[in-house]
Write a protein that holds these residues in place. Sequence first.
Motif, mmCIF file in Angstrom:
data_model
loop_
_atom_site.group_PDB
_atom_site.id
_atom_site.type_symbol
_atom_site.label_atom_id
_atom_site.label_comp_id
_atom_site.label_asym_id
_atom_site.label_seq_id
_atom_site.Cartn_x
_atom_site.Cartn_y
_atom_site.Cartn_z
ATOM 1 N N ILE A 442 0.894 -1.282 -0.038
ATOM 2 C CA ILE A 442 -0.048 0.073 -0.032
ATOM 3 C C ILE A 442 0.879 1.313 0.033
ATOM 4 O O ILE A 442 0.830 2.213 -0.723
ATOM 5 C CB ILE A 442 -1.032 0.146 1.086
ATOM 6 N N LEU A 443 1.918 1.298 0.855
ATOM 7 C CA LEU A 443 2.746 2.372 0.853
ATOM 8 C C LEU A 443 3.678 2.488 -0.464
ATOM 9 O O LEU A 443 3.970 3.678 -0.804
ATOM 10 C CB LEU A 443 3.688 2.428 2.236
ATOM 11 N N ARG A 444 4.121 1.594 -0.796
ATOM 12 C CA ARG A 444 4.795 1.516 -2.180
ATOM 13 C C ARG A 444 3.990 2.171 -3.360
ATOM 14 O O ARG A 444 4.510 3.155 -4.062
ATOM 15 C CB ARG A 444 5.245 0.370 -2.769
ATOM 16 N N ILE A 445 2.707 2.054 -3.113
ATOM 17 C CA ILE A 445 1.593 2.599 -4.109
ATOM 18 C C ILE A 445 1.411 3.889 -3.920
ATOM 19 O O ILE A 445 1.377 4.616 -5.101
ATOM 20 C CB ILE A 445 0.289 1.554 -4.311
ATOM 21 N N TRP A 446 1.217 4.164 -2.913
ATOM 22 C CA TRP A 446 0.787 5.618 -2.421
ATOM 23 C C TRP A 446 2.093 6.459 -2.802
ATOM 24 O O TRP A 446 1.661 7.565 -3.158
ATOM 25 C CB TRP A 446 0.855 5.746 -0.706
ATOM 26 N N ASP A 447 3.395 5.999 -2.630
ATOM 27 C CA ASP A 447 4.800 6.593 -2.870
ATOM 28 C C ASP A 447 4.619 7.222 -4.287
ATOM 29 O O ASP A 447 4.795 8.087 -4.802
ATOM 30 C CB ASP A 447 5.679 5.813 -2.462
ATOM 31 N N ARG A 448 4.397 5.957 -5.180
ATOM 32 C CA ARG A 448 4.468 5.910 -6.719
ATOM 33 C C ARG A 448 3.321 7.152 -7.157
ATOM 34 O O ARG A 448 3.473 7.779 -8.244
ATOM 35 C CB ARG A 448 3.945 4.948 -7.190
ATOM 36 N N LEU A 449 2.252 7.269 -6.236
ATOM 37 C CA LEU A 449 1.271 8.225 -6.790
ATOM 38 C C LEU A 449 1.777 9.680 -6.549
ATOM 39 O O LEU A 449 0.959 10.528 -6.604
ATOM 40 C CB LEU A 449 -0.013 8.210 -6.404
#
Length: 449
Positions: A442-449
């Motif tokens: 979830i945090l990896r995806i949030w970071d990417r956004l």
Amino acid sequence: MLIDAAERAARYLDEAADRPVTPGLGAITALDGFDIDLPEGSSTAAETLAVLDALGSPATVRSNGPRYFGFVTGGSLPATGAASVLASAWDQNGALPVMSPTASQLDRVAARWIVEILGLPSSAVASFCGGASVANLTCLVAARDAVLARAGWDVPAHGLIGAPPVTVIAGAELHASMSKAIAIAGLGRDATTLVPTDDQGRMRIEEVPPVEGPTIILMQSGNVNTGASDSFARVEEWREAGAWVHVDGAFGLWAAAAPGRAAQVEGVADADSWATDAHKWLNVPYDAGVAIVADGNDLARSMRTDAAYLVTDPVGSVTQRLPMQLGLQMSQAARGVLVWAALYSLGRSGVADLVERCCSLAERFAVELVAAGAEVPHEVGLNQVLVSFGDDETTDTMIGAIAADGTIWAGGTTWQGRRCLRLSVSGWETTEADVDAAVDAILRIWDRL
Ligand SMILES: *Cc1c(COP(=O)(O)O)cnc(C)c1O
């Protein structure tokens, strides 16, 4: 043939552990292979199974695995999955004891154990059905007929036309299946008195209007978004005033089985009826729900089925436990078999551990995500966690991106006006490592956004 099936099933579970929770586009496209004309000729069982496995297995969602947090979805315990293989070979009809002594005995024992582990009155009668939606409807019909019988009106004989009015009172955040049951039972969605809820989604019990005339009060243990339970402090008072109190406890009622969480449902045993699921938190394979009524005669009154070849003595329906006289279905899966297997294999302590573990994993989710800057707009006391990533648009983008990523699956919801990712920890297999991997994703995806 059954050995071939068992080997394929075991291989499926092994391989599914290493693939994304949701199937890839290739596997989904290959499902078109099923969409052929009805075969003119026959295939062998082996050929049939091979097609089913080749096309079907890859496009399943790993919803019974440790990284599926969507809806409120339990897996299937090793003992229940295995028992279902044996039970499908038995293929018993659970409608009547005469049809299967084994099914009948396990129905009786599983029903008694469910009532006991949920801390309900030992005289209560549990009846297995397809899920909590059916259980809510079953209990609501029993409630309707009981409150009108007390007012001198026999609904099974005369119907609702011309009957005295029934007041239905529910918390504003009642489950969709409960309002569906209200509609089907002829009580009217728009005729329901909705009581405002608090900041956790609990009914504000101090705002429940005085009980007058035939009245049904629909309560909830386990808000489908937050997991919060209503307070049952006024149940006795309402019952003394003549109301029937029903509790939709599809998953939340299981708090009663874990000593550390039982305070959340204190007083729930005072109600007249309860609906719960075995296919959610108890991790029984689909489908298995339970309708429980404090006085089994109320169930027998509403579910009575008359035919020359059947026992139709309503008292006998309860004392002899005739499943088809205690629920909506005649022919039915012997659901008690798998519920028995779950409860036998886990035991009281195993159920308590399962519930407690899921609750602490939900807390872990909340703590880790809040530490990373996300917002959890409710108290996490059970197995449900709502997460906002800022504004609604960002949260919706996150929900879509998490689904596309495939490490985990969880859906979205709108709760008290806000979009949220909705995580439910209900599977026996989920560990701290799974939650940490989910948070990382979830945090990896949030970071990417
Ligand atoms: C899931 C759920 C239901 C419906 O249960 P099914 O087994 O899906 O029919 C009803 N009430 C609540 C609170 C639920 O979470």
